[in-house]
Design a protein around this motif. Structure first.
Motif, PDB file in Angstrom:
ATOM      1  N   ARG A 138       0.838  -1.177  -0.112  1.00 56.35           N
ATOM      2  CA  ARG A 138       0.124  -0.029   0.022  1.00 56.35           C
ATOM      3  C   ARG A 138       0.869   1.299  -0.090  1.00 56.35           C
ATOM      4  O   ARG A 138       0.555   2.448  -0.702  1.00 56.35           O
ATOM      5  CB  ARG A 138      -0.812  -0.061   1.467  1.00 56.35           C
ATOM      6  CG  ARG A 138      -1.861  -1.034   1.298  1.00 56.35           C
ATOM      7  CD  ARG A 138      -2.867  -1.104  -0.003  1.00 56.35           C
ATOM      8  NE  ARG A 138      -3.759  -2.228  -0.040  1.00 56.35           N
ATOM      9  CZ  ARG A 138      -4.802  -2.236  -1.027  1.00 56.35           C
ATOM     10  NH1 ARG A 138      -4.423  -1.182  -2.090  1.00 56.35           N
ATOM     11  NH2 ARG A 138      -5.539  -3.392  -0.980  1.00 56.35           N
ATOM     12  N   LEU A 173       1.686   1.902  -3.431  1.00 55.50           N
ATOM     13  CA  LEU A 173       0.620   2.687  -4.444  1.00 55.50           C
ATOM     14  C   LEU A 173       0.529   3.963  -3.811  1.00 55.50           C
ATOM     15  O   LEU A 173       0.339   4.988  -4.716  1.00 55.50           O
ATOM     16  CB  LEU A 173      -0.419   1.950  -3.943  1.00 55.50           C
ATOM     17  CG  LEU A 173      -0.886   0.494  -4.522  1.00 55.50           C
ATOM     18  CD1 LEU A 173      -2.323  -0.029  -3.939  1.00 55.50           C
ATOM     19  CD2 LEU A 173      -0.822   0.442  -5.959  1.00 55.50           C
ATOM     20  N   LEU A 174       0.802   4.181  -2.565  1.00 58.13           N
ATOM     21  CA  LEU A 174       0.929   5.711  -2.241  1.00 58.13           C
ATOM     22  C   LEU A 174       1.782   6.697  -2.864  1.00 58.13           C
ATOM     23  O   LEU A 174       1.586   7.616  -3.325  1.00 58.13           O
ATOM     24  CB  LEU A 174       0.965   5.883  -0.816  1.00 58.13           C
ATOM     25  CG  LEU A 174       0.846   7.351  -0.182  1.00 58.13           C
ATOM     26  CD1 LEU A 174      -0.572   8.240  -0.600  1.00 58.13           C
ATOM     27  CD2 LEU A 174       1.020   7.244   1.420  1.00 58.13           C
ATOM     28  N   TYR A 176       0.499   7.381  -6.233  1.00 56.06           N
ATOM     29  CA  TYR A 176      -0.330   8.380  -6.189  1.00 56.06           C
ATOM     30  C   TYR A 176       0.355   9.979  -5.985  1.00 56.06           C
ATOM     31  O   TYR A 176      -0.175  10.741  -6.471  1.00 56.06           O
ATOM     32  CB  TYR A 176      -1.296   8.123  -5.247  1.00 56.06           C
ATOM     33  CG  TYR A 176      -1.964   6.904  -5.292  1.00 56.06           C
ATOM     34  CD1 TYR A 176      -2.094   6.026  -6.296  1.00 56.06           C
ATOM     35  CD2 TYR A 176      -2.753   6.310  -4.112  1.00 56.06           C
ATOM     36  CE1 TYR A 176      -2.774   4.854  -6.545  1.00 56.06           C
ATOM     37  CE2 TYR A 176      -3.383   5.024  -4.278  1.00 56.06           C
ATOM     38  CZ  TYR A 176      -3.405   4.365  -5.300  1.00 56.06           C
ATOM     39  OH  TYR A 176      -4.290   3.291  -5.414  1.00 56.06           O
ATOM     40  N   VAL A 185      -4.779  12.495  -5.543  1.00 57.11           N
ATOM     41  CA  VAL A 185      -4.555  11.340  -4.905  1.00 57.11           C
ATOM     42  C   VAL A 185      -5.810  10.520  -4.697  1.00 57.11           C
ATOM     43  O   VAL A 185      -5.782   9.184  -4.840  1.00 57.11           O
ATOM     44  CB  VAL A 185      -4.053  11.479  -3.249  1.00 57.11           C
ATOM     45  CG1 VAL A 185      -3.811  10.222  -2.686  1.00 57.11           C
ATOM     46  CG2 VAL A 185      -2.495  12.266  -3.392  1.00 57.11           C
ATOM     47  N   TRP A 237      -6.683   6.897  -6.196  1.00 57.64           N
ATOM     48  CA  TRP A 237      -7.010   5.525  -5.518  1.00 57.64           C
ATOM     49  C   TRP A 237      -8.278   5.275  -6.029  1.00 57.64           C
ATOM     50  O   TRP A 237      -8.493   3.932  -6.332  1.00 57.64           O
ATOM     51  CB  TRP A 237      -7.112   6.048  -4.034  1.00 57.64           C
ATOM     52  CG  TRP A 237      -7.813   5.117  -3.145  1.00 57.64           C
ATOM     53  CD1 TRP A 237      -7.172   4.274  -2.459  1.00 57.64           C
ATOM     54  CD2 TRP A 237      -9.207   4.943  -2.932  1.00 57.64           C
ATOM     55  NE1 TRP A 237      -8.179   3.205  -1.851  1.00 57.64           N
ATOM     56  CE2 TRP A 237      -9.413   3.999  -2.029  1.00 57.64           C
ATOM     57  CE3 TRP A 237     -10.062   5.898  -3.136  1.00 57.64           C
ATOM     58  CZ2 TRP A 237     -10.655   3.742  -1.616  1.00 57.64           C
ATOM     59  CZ3 TRP A 237     -11.535   5.444  -2.779  1.00 57.64           C
ATOM     60  CH2 TRP A 237     -11.586   4.303  -1.827  1.00 57.64           C
ATOM     61  N   THR A 281      -7.761   2.737  -8.949  1.00 49.21           N
ATOM     62  CA  THR A 281      -7.335   1.565  -8.516  1.00 49.21           C
ATOM     63  C   THR A 281      -8.235   0.616  -7.989  1.00 49.21           C
ATOM     64  O   THR A 281      -8.399  -0.414  -8.380  1.00 49.21           O
ATOM     65  CB  THR A 281      -6.113   1.607  -7.554  1.00 49.21           C
ATOM     66  OG1 THR A 281      -4.932   2.498  -8.112  1.00 49.21           O
ATOM     67  CG2 THR A 281      -5.483   0.469  -6.931  1.00 49.21           C
TER      68      THR A 281
END
Length: 361
Positions: A34, A37-38, A41, A299, A303, A306
């Motif tokens: 995660r 992924l951030l 973003y 962001v 998100w 995704t």
């Protein structure tokens, strides 16, 4: 600096809160997956900072930021692929296609890490300067500018696809393993990349805020609202818009460069028309006139892409278009305008509460 003038306490508090969130809370609360992924973003948010400057303040609807994102990304990926291959060896995809016995001449400078780092930001800015000089000198603006910038993104992606032997074609540059001597398969190094991206985002926000609150920022707004009046005052609107366009391009290039080690790939699918629109949608949904709103919107949209693309893989692009239309038609100021509206209502109620009844009557 303007950060030290009025409102500096809130500005510093905001930066401190963002730093705590990005550097302390997020790494503790999120898994390595995660957090990766951030990081992805946040790269999108870096592009949104430039869009906030160019579009939110300057009125330049930049639908082609994928070009500059891709230039920065490919510049970084080319160096990392050369480094992964080792001295005297070709990148793996060139060995696979077997069309070259040595690096193409335009790849060779990227073997130098300093050149590659500088090129990730400077190359997009130079390209933007050349395009901007042509576009703004001819007074191309509004929908024509937006369409032209989007056409450039499409042309760039098509060109990359056609150069399979030297750019990887549709696949792009993939399977990037190292980042300036660090193994990207190591979770510790992946976290290091995340921290670099988070720090770069905060620096870009500070830079954009400084520009917005400076005399140049006021001039940029004046050009957006009344270009002819600015021209009569002795300023060249083309130069004012060019600076915003070039700075936004540099920010997008840096975002693309940091996206590569975060994800391990760069390809035409990540820089064409659809990604360029996604960048704008994020800024529009969050609030293109607000740095914080643009960042949070970017962001949030990334998100949502995704999350929803897992449920609706074939229909997510329609959701994107709907978000953009709704944001522009019903909430031009984005989600950030809701906070302003609530704050103004609260201030209005406080003012009404302290006015004596006789005066109010």
């Amino acid at each position: 600096m303007n950060l030290l003038k009025g409102g500096s306490a809130r500005a510093w508090a905001g930066f401190a809160g963002a730093a705590v969130l990005l550097f302390a809370l997020a790494p503790l609360a999120l898994s390595d997956f995660r957090l990766g992924l951030l990081a992805k973003y946040l790269c999108t948010a870096m592009v949104a900072v430039g869009i906030c400057l160019a579009w939110g303040r300057g009125g330049l609807l930049t639908l082609g930021q994928g070009v500059f994102f891709g230039l920065g990304g490919y510049a970084m990926a080319m160096h990392l692929k050369i480094a992964d291959a080792g001295p005297g060896n070709l990148p793996d995809f060139m060995q696979l296609y077997g069309t070259a016995s040595e690096l193409p001449w335009w790849w060779r400078p990227f073997a130098n890490p300093v050149f590659a780092l500088v090129a990730t930001v400077l190359l997009p800015m130079v390209v933007a300067a050349l395009l901007g000089l042509f576009i703004f000198r001819r007074r191309v603006k509004g929908a024509y500018f937006a369409i032209l910038s989007q056409a450039l993104a499409a042309a760039f992606a098509i060109w990359l696809i056609g150069q399979q032997a030297t750019t990887g074609g549709t696949n792009g540059l993939t399977d990037i393993q190292g980042f300036f001597g660090y193994d990207l398969n190591d979770p510790v190094n992946q976290r290091m990349v995340y921290f670099i991206i988070a720090a770069a985002l905060l620096l870009l926000i500070a830079l954009a805020r400084q520009l917005i609150q400076s005399r140049y920022g006021e001039l940029l707004v004046a050009v957006r609202d009344s270009e002819e009046r600015v021209r009569f005052l002795g300023y060249d609107p083309a130069n004012v818009k060019l600076v915003a366009y070039v700075v936004a391009a540099g920010m997008a290039g840096l975002a693309g460069a940091l996206f590569v080690p975060a994800v391990g790939i760069i390809s035409p699918a990540l820089i064409g028309i659809v990604p360029s629109i996604e960048f704008v949608i994020g800024a529009a949904v969050g609030g293109r006139a607000s740095l914080v709103g643009a960042v949070l919107g970017a962001v949030a949209v990334a998100w949502a892409k995704t999350a929803l693309s897992e449920e609706f893989p074939a229909a997510w692009t329609y959701f994107q278009g709907l978000l953009f239309i709704v944001a522009l038609a019903f909430l031009p100021g984005g989600l950030a305008s809701l906070a302003v509206f609530v704050r103004r209502r609260g201030n209005g109620r406080k003012t009404a509460a302290v006015v004596p009844v006789g005066e109010a009557a």
